[in-house]
Design a protein around this motif. Structure first.
Motif, PDB file in Angstrom:
ATOM      1  N   LEU A  62       3.068  -8.556   5.506  1.00 23.37           N
ATOM      2  CA  LEU A  62       2.795  -8.518   6.870  1.00 23.37           C
ATOM      3  C   LEU A  62       3.851  -7.061   7.224  1.00 23.37           C
ATOM      4  CD1 LEU A  62       2.782 -11.943   8.300  1.00 23.37           C
ATOM      5  CD2 LEU A  62       0.958 -10.549   7.367  1.00 23.37           C
ATOM      6  N   VAL A  63       3.077  -6.137   7.709  1.00 26.26           N
ATOM      7  CA  VAL A  63       3.995  -4.751   7.839  1.00 26.26           C
ATOM      8  C   VAL A  63       3.993  -4.644   9.609  1.00 26.26           C
ATOM      9  CG1 VAL A  63       3.859  -2.435   7.764  1.00 26.26           C
ATOM     10  CG2 VAL A  63       2.927  -4.015   5.886  1.00 26.26           C
ATOM     11  N   GLY A  64       5.377  -4.814   9.946  1.00 31.95           N
ATOM     12  CA  GLY A  64       5.634  -4.344  11.487  1.00 31.95           C
ATOM     13  C   GLY A  64       5.306  -5.499  12.368  1.00 31.95           C
ATOM     14  N   THR A  65       4.894  -6.741  12.107  1.00 30.52           N
ATOM     15  CA  THR A  65       4.655  -7.429  12.784  1.00 30.52           C
ATOM     16  C   THR A  65       5.293  -7.694  14.133  1.00 30.52           C
ATOM     17  OG1 THR A  65       4.237  -8.847  10.948  1.00 30.52           O
ATOM     18  CG2 THR A  65       3.760 -10.121  12.882  1.00 30.52           C
ATOM     19  N   GLN A  66       4.480  -7.832  15.387  1.00 30.56           N
ATOM     20  CA  GLN A  66       5.215  -7.625  16.474  1.00 30.56           C
ATOM     21  C   GLN A  66       5.744  -9.130  17.042  1.00 30.56           C
ATOM     22  OE1 GLN A  66       1.761  -5.433  17.735  1.00 30.56           O
ATOM     23  NE2 GLN A  66       3.153  -3.754  18.616  1.00 30.56           N
ATOM     24  N   HIS A  67       4.787 -10.104  17.016  1.00 28.93           N
ATOM     25  CA  HIS A  67       4.819 -11.347  17.638  1.00 28.93           C
ATOM     26  C   HIS A  67       5.094 -12.348  16.410  1.00 28.93           C
ATOM     27  CE1 HIS A  67       3.175  -9.463  21.091  1.00 28.93           C
ATOM     28  NE2 HIS A  67       2.002  -9.161  20.344  1.00 28.93           N
ATOM     29  N   PRO A  68       6.536 -12.830  16.649  1.00 30.33           N
ATOM     30  CA  PRO A  68       6.904 -13.906  15.501  1.00 30.33           C
ATOM     31  C   PRO A  68       5.794 -14.984  15.346  1.00 30.33           C
ATOM     32  CG  PRO A  68       8.210 -14.035  17.348  1.00 30.33           C
ATOM     33  CD  PRO A  68       7.430 -12.814  17.624  1.00 30.33           C
ATOM     34  N   GLY A  69       5.388 -15.539  16.515  1.00 34.12           N
ATOM     35  CA  GLY A  69       4.310 -16.594  16.188  1.00 34.12           C
ATOM     36  C   GLY A  69       3.172 -16.393  15.421  1.00 34.12           C
ATOM     37  N   LEU A 120       4.944 -14.861   0.731  1.00 36.36           N
ATOM     38  CA  LEU A 120       5.037 -14.082   1.911  1.00 36.36           C
ATOM     39  C   LEU A 120       6.018 -13.043   1.909  1.00 36.36           C
ATOM     40  CD1 LEU A 120       3.971 -13.477   4.723  1.00 36.36           C
ATOM     41  CD2 LEU A 120       5.317 -15.290   5.650  1.00 36.36           C
ATOM     42  N   SER A 121       5.760 -11.654   2.196  1.00 35.51           N
ATOM     43  CA  SER A 121       6.657 -10.598   2.375  1.00 35.51           C
ATOM     44  C   SER A 121       6.503 -10.142   3.846  1.00 35.51           C
ATOM     45  CB  SER A 121       6.420  -9.232   1.416  1.00 35.51           C
ATOM     46  OG  SER A 121       6.823  -9.901   0.096  1.00 35.51           O
ATOM     47  N   LEU A 122       7.609  -9.522   4.323  1.00 35.71           N
ATOM     48  CA  LEU A 122       7.602  -9.037   5.815  1.00 35.71           C
ATOM     49  C   LEU A 122       8.233  -7.919   5.736  1.00 35.71           C
ATOM     50  CD1 LEU A 122       8.773 -12.414   7.512  1.00 35.71           C
ATOM     51  CD2 LEU A 122       6.444 -11.614   7.216  1.00 35.71           C
ATOM     52  N   VAL A 123       7.460  -6.880   6.269  1.00 34.86           N
ATOM     53  CA  VAL A 123       8.028  -5.369   6.303  1.00 34.86           C
ATOM     54  C   VAL A 123       8.303  -5.273   7.739  1.00 34.86           C
ATOM     55  CG1 VAL A 123       7.776  -2.848   5.923  1.00 34.86           C
ATOM     56  CG2 VAL A 123       6.832  -4.824   4.144  1.00 34.86           C
ATOM     57  N   ALA A 124       9.914  -4.864   7.953  1.00 36.05           N
ATOM     58  CA  ALA A 124      10.332  -4.470   9.071  1.00 36.05           C
ATOM     59  C   ALA A 124       9.565  -5.455  10.267  1.00 36.05           C
ATOM     60  CB  ALA A 124       9.999  -3.028   9.423  1.00 36.05           C
ATOM     61  N   LEU A 127      -2.171  -6.375   2.237  1.00 35.27           N
ATOM     62  CA  LEU A 127      -1.354  -5.827   3.284  1.00 35.27           C
ATOM     63  C   LEU A 127      -2.055  -6.095   4.517  1.00 35.27           C
ATOM     64  CD1 LEU A 127      -0.196  -2.337   1.948  1.00 35.27           C
ATOM     65  CD2 LEU A 127       0.567  -4.566   1.361  1.00 35.27           C
ATOM     66  N   PHE A 128      -1.198  -6.459   5.596  1.00 37.32           N
ATOM     67  CA  PHE A 128      -1.875  -6.771   6.846  1.00 37.32           C
ATOM     68  C   PHE A 128      -0.869  -6.023   7.883  1.00 37.32           C
ATOM     69  CE2 PHE A 128      -3.537 -10.397   4.512  1.00 37.32           C
ATOM     70  CZ  PHE A 128      -4.665 -10.276   4.939  1.00 37.32           C
ATOM     71  N   GLY A 129      -1.573  -5.181   8.933  1.00 42.66           N
ATOM     72  CA  GLY A 129      -0.802  -4.290   9.583  1.00 42.66           C
ATOM     73  C   GLY A 129      -0.264  -4.840  10.876  1.00 42.66           C
ATOM     74  N   THR A 143      -2.089  -1.891  16.120  1.00 44.71           N
ATOM     75  CA  THR A 143      -2.393  -0.396  15.565  1.00 44.71           C
ATOM     76  C   THR A 143      -2.723  -0.496  14.325  1.00 44.71           C
ATOM     77  OG1 THR A 143       0.051   0.024  15.324  1.00 44.71           O
ATOM     78  CG2 THR A 143      -1.081   0.923  17.408  1.00 44.71           C
ATOM     79  N   GLY A 144      -2.446  -1.683  13.421  1.00 44.80           N
ATOM     80  CA  GLY A 144      -2.772  -1.966  12.093  1.00 44.80           C
ATOM     81  C   GLY A 144      -1.828  -1.216  11.271  1.00 44.80           C
ATOM     82  N   LEU A 145      -2.600  -1.055  10.080  1.00 45.28           N
ATOM     83  CA  LEU A 145      -1.602  -0.089   9.079  1.00 45.28           C
ATOM     84  C   LEU A 145      -1.705   1.425   9.443  1.00 45.28           C
ATOM     85  CD1 LEU A 145      -2.900  -1.916   5.853  1.00 45.28           C
ATOM     86  CD2 LEU A 145      -0.632  -1.802   6.745  1.00 45.28           C
ATOM     87  N   GLU A 146      -0.405   2.120   9.388  1.00 43.77           N
ATOM     88  CA  GLU A 146      -0.291   3.446   9.597  1.00 43.77           C
ATOM     89  C   GLU A 146      -1.076   4.137   8.445  1.00 43.77           C
ATOM     90  OE1 GLU A 146       3.559   4.414  10.433  1.00 43.77           O
ATOM     91  OE2 GLU A 146       3.335   3.436  12.306  1.00 43.77           O
TER      92      GLU A 146
END
Length: 253
Positions: free
Chosen positions: A15-22, A39-43, A119-121, A125-128
């Motif tokens: 998960l890349v740049g996830t905004q909402h922790p839920g 599970l990997s979390l990017v920023a 990957l999921f963005g 805005t999704g993935l850049e």
């Protein structure tokens, strides 16, 4: 079957740049229901967070073992195959795979011992484009063109479901959900012993309340015979009946 012995052990959800922790918690839950656990979390903007734990709903172990990275390149550095789940993009020319085809490709690489990342963005805005450049191909979920907005966790669920279907169809994981292969079918003698105990238990708890028991037992026999019980299931049911009989005896004392 231990998940570490299947190709799933070489597939990670990123998960890349996830905004909402839920959404992180919901994605972890979606993963665990389908048998994935990496599970990997990017920023992520907010993690750890109580909302993630609440939405995980039993998948807390997936959250606890999640790997955290500051850059996507670091999260996928050891991967042989990287796929990005995204809406169609005209600016980045990538092969587009349907979810089922993507699942087959991921499993093929994982079976060969290769590490795989899906990957999921970001929610909005999704993935850049720079992140898509790190992918070998894109995965497109064919949603309603008039309303293509798909929740992050829902997208994770769709792709992990396809992965599980592919594994099941190949016979690489058991279809039972109790962590082991289905047991041997119950024999006629075992089933009749269960039905005798069931009839006695219904009497013990006064289920019939003066009505003739034959009709209820006929219906219950048909119900359980349709279920095609195995030996372990019969033992489980008889254990439940034994406890019910014990409680009925205590109530009469």
């Amino acid at each position: 079957m231990n998940p570490d012995t299947t190709p799933f052990s070489r597939i990670r959800i990123v998960l890349v740049g996830t905004q909402h922790p839920g959404n992180i918690g919901s994605a972890a839950r979606a993963m665990k229901t389908m048998g994935l656990h990496r599970l990997s979390l990017v920023a992520p903007q907010r993690f750890p967070h109580a909302d993630a734990e609440a939405m995980a709903a039993g998948a807390g172990d997936v959250l606890e073992s999640a790997q955290r990275h500051e850059a996507l390149a670091e999260a996928v550095a050891d991967c042989r195959l990287v796929l990005g789940c995204t809406a169609r993009s005209r600016r980045v020319q990538l092969q587009e795979l349907m979810p089922r085809d993507a699942a087959a490709r991921m499993l093929a690489v994982a079976r060969e011992g290769g590490e795989v990342a899906l990957l999921f963005g970001r929610e909005r805005t999704g993935l850049e484009n720079e992140e898509l450049q790190l992918c070998h191909a894109a995965v497109h979920i064919p949603s309603n063109p008039d309303y293509g907005s798909l929740n992050l966790a829902a997208a994770v669920q769709v792709l992990t479901y396809e992965l599980r279907l592919a594994m099941l169809s190949a016979g690489e994981i058991p279809q039972r959900e109790d962590g082991a292969h289905a047991g041997s079918p119950a024999s006629h003698t075992q089933l009749e012993g269960f039905f005798d105990q069931l009839a006695q238990t219904l009497d013990d708890i006064d289920f019939h309340k003066g009505r003739a028991p034959e009709s209820a037992m006929r219906k219950l026999r048909r119900l359980f015979l349709r279920s095609d019980l195995d030996e372990r299931e019969v033992r489980l049911l008889r254990g439940i009946l034994a406890d019910a009989q014990r409680m009925a005896r205590i109530a009469r004392e």
